[in-house]
Design a protein around this motif. Structure first.
Motif, PDB file in Angstrom:
ATOM      1  N   LYS A 128      38.911  35.555  31.949  1.00 19.51           N
ATOM      2  CA  LYS A 128      37.569  35.405  32.526  1.00 19.51           C
ATOM      3  C   LYS A 128      37.648  34.937  33.978  1.00 19.51           C
ATOM      4  CE  LYS A 128      36.222  32.474  29.349  1.00 19.51           C
ATOM      5  NZ  LYS A 128      37.457  32.476  28.515  1.00 19.51           N
ATOM      6  N   THR A 129      38.447  33.890  34.204  1.00 17.44           N
ATOM      7  CA  THR A 129      38.625  33.400  35.573  1.00 17.44           C
ATOM      8  C   THR A 129      39.293  34.459  36.437  1.00 17.44           C
ATOM      9  OG1 THR A 129      38.704  31.065  34.955  1.00 17.44           O
ATOM     10  CG2 THR A 129      39.838  31.692  36.985  1.00 17.44           C
ATOM     11  N   THR A 130      40.289  35.128  35.895  1.00 20.50           N
ATOM     12  CA  THR A 130      40.962  36.205  36.624  1.00 20.50           C
ATOM     13  C   THR A 130      39.953  37.250  37.075  1.00 20.50           C
ATOM     14  OG1 THR A 130      43.040  35.885  35.435  1.00 20.50           O
ATOM     15  CG2 THR A 130      42.663  38.067  36.403  1.00 20.50           C
ATOM     16  N   TRP A 131      39.033  37.622  36.179  1.00 19.16           N
ATOM     17  CA  TRP A 131      38.086  38.688  36.498  1.00 19.16           C
ATOM     18  C   TRP A 131      37.088  38.257  37.575  1.00 19.16           C
ATOM     19  CZ3 TRP A 131      32.996  39.942  36.724  1.00 19.16           C
ATOM     20  CH2 TRP A 131      32.705  41.309  36.880  1.00 19.16           C
ATOM     21  N   VAL A 132      36.487  37.071  37.433  1.00 25.04           N
ATOM     22  CA  VAL A 132      35.472  36.666  38.419  1.00 25.04           C
ATOM     23  C   VAL A 132      36.110  36.404  39.780  1.00 25.04           C
ATOM     24  CG1 VAL A 132      33.829  35.787  36.732  1.00 25.04           C
ATOM     25  CG2 VAL A 132      35.536  34.223  37.683  1.00 25.04           C
ATOM     26  N   LEU A 133      37.346  35.874  39.791  1.00 25.36           N
ATOM     27  CA  LEU A 133      38.025  35.649  41.062  1.00 25.36           C
ATOM     28  C   LEU A 133      38.340  36.978  41.735  1.00 25.36           C
ATOM     29  CD1 LEU A 133      39.189  33.519  42.952  1.00 25.36           C
ATOM     30  CD2 LEU A 133      41.327  33.644  41.672  1.00 25.36           C
ATOM     31  N   GLN A 134      38.755  37.963  40.954  1.00 27.21           N
ATOM     32  CA  GLN A 134      39.040  39.280  41.511  1.00 27.21           C
ATOM     33  C   GLN A 134      37.760  39.940  42.012  1.00 27.21           C
ATOM     34  OE1 GLN A 134      41.399  41.690  38.889  1.00 27.21           O
ATOM     35  NE2 GLN A 134      41.440  43.452  40.252  1.00 27.21           N
ATOM     36  N   ALA A 135      36.664  39.789  41.278  1.00 28.04           N
ATOM     37  CA  ALA A 135      35.381  40.344  41.724  1.00 28.04           C
ATOM     38  C   ALA A 135      34.956  39.727  43.049  1.00 28.04           C
ATOM     39  CB  ALA A 135      34.309  40.114  40.658  1.00 28.04           C
ATOM     40  N   MET A 136      35.133  38.402  43.170  1.00 36.22           N
ATOM     41  CA  MET A 136      34.750  37.745  44.417  1.00 36.22           C
ATOM     42  C   MET A 136      35.658  38.182  45.558  1.00 36.22           C
ATOM     43  SD  MET A 136      33.903  33.783  45.093  1.00 36.22           S
ATOM     44  CE  MET A 136      34.091  33.029  46.700  1.00 36.22           C
ATOM     45  N   ARG A 137      36.957  38.326  45.288  1.00 37.42           N
ATOM     46  CA  ARG A 137      37.866  38.833  46.308  1.00 37.42           C
ATOM     47  C   ARG A 137      37.434  40.205  46.785  1.00 37.42           C
ATOM     48  NH1 ARG A 137      40.514  43.767  46.897  1.00 37.42           N
ATOM     49  NH2 ARG A 137      41.936  43.503  48.660  1.00 37.42           N
TER      50      ARG A 137
END
Length: 330
Positions: A61-70
């Motif tokens: 979950k954290t991986t996904w939202v961090l990648q989306a923000m990047r």
């Protein structure tokens, strides 16, 4: 503005004025950089939307939202990451691996190597650039991160002190310059004054975040934790498994749920194709469980690249039958 009357004829007039001048009259959209997800969301997440991202523990979950923000920042946008779980250095490590992978794909610097360089366990002296100079894509990744300037900001949040009001003040100030994508990781850790039970606390938090999205004209992506039932292996996580309150499903505009493909694929795909078991483990299913602005009940799959702290952004619709619960076949 809130608590005021607006004539719909005035809204129409403003929309026509924008359209005639060649501008969009629709709410602004932030592409999150995952295909085909952006397509099904109508271009990405929208101003005024509360987007919940749920999934079992450890599925990214954290991986996904961090990648989306990047992806948003890399596209020229801005973002604020309210981090209740990770310090700034951990987020930096993940971003170095993410940026390197964007340049070099699977040949990019692995997250493990970035962490080793940050720890400086060999006792030598030198910058992070010096330590990673021979690693494919690492130097260009560091240059890309330096180029974020103040468009990627991290708020080191605390469950003891960071309330919805503090989040609101930070976001409104930033929005004066550039409306940011807002990430809250994670929702159940936002501080609420008082001794309410968890359901009442979560209701206040989710309502506050939804109000903020509308007031600031920004999308808010909030990671949400699952309850005990939703963490059982072999059971598909659904909206009612999100921990805390029915308000999560009611207030959210979009609900995205991650599941491990191996846990939710129908049993017959394993019985008659036993060689697929390991292949299924390499994929996560992301489902659009709710979407007020478009289609829902859409199941997509994205390959896990967790050694680089990311998902492959080019996904596809799930071709196999999925089940809410199944018996394991090992």
């Amino acid at each position: 503005m809130t608590d005021e009357l607006v004539a719909l004829s005035d809204v129409l007039a403003r929309a026509d004025e924008q359209l005639v001048s060649g501008k969009s009259a629709a709410p602004r959209t932030w592409p999150v950089g995952f295909s085909p997800l952006d397509t099904y969301l109508g271009g990405g997440v929208r101003a005024g939307e509360l987007v919940l991202v749920g999934g079992p523990q450890g599925l990214g979950k954290t991986t996904w939202v961090l990648q989306a923000m990047r992806n948003v920042v890399n596209g020229g946008g801005a973002g604020i990451y309210f981090s209740f779980e990770h310090d700034e250095q951990t987020i930096l490590e993940r971003l170095v691996a993410l940026e390197s992978a964007a340049l070099e794909k699977e040949e990019g610097v692995p997250l493990r190597k970035v962490r080793e360089a940050m720890q400086a366990l060999d006792g030598s002296r030198g910058s992070l650039r010096d330590r990673l100079v021979d690693t494919p894509g690492a130097v260009a990744a560091l240059d890309a991160i330096a180029g974020y300037d103040d468009r990627f900001q991290v708020h080191r949040s605390s469950g003891r002190t960071t309330t919805v009001e503090i989040i609101r003040q930070v976001v409104l100030k930033a929005a004066e310059t550039e409306p940011p994508l807002v990430v809250v990781d994670y929702l159940q850790k936002v501080n609420v004054d008082g001794d309410e039970v968890e359901e009442e606390r979560v209701t206040r938090i989710v309502e506050g975040l939804k109000d903020l999205a509308l007031e600031a004209g920004v999308p808010v992506l909030a990671v949400v934790a699952a309850d005990k039932e939703g963490l059982n292996a072999g059971k598909r996580l659904r909206v009612h498994h999100l921990r805390g309150s029915s308000a999560l499903a009611y207030e959210a505009d979009v609900v995205l749920l991650l599941n491990d493909k191996y846990d939710v694929v129908a049993r017959h795909h394993l019985v008659y194709d036993t060689g697929s078991a390991e292949r299924f483990r390499a994929w996560a299913v992301m489902s659009i469980e709710k979407n007020r602005s478009g289609l829902d009940k859409i199941d997509m799959e994205f390959a896990k690249r967790f050694e680089q702290g990311r998902f492959d952004p080019e996904g596809r619709l799930v071709g196999e039958q999925l089940m809410d619960e199944r018996i394991y076949v090992e």
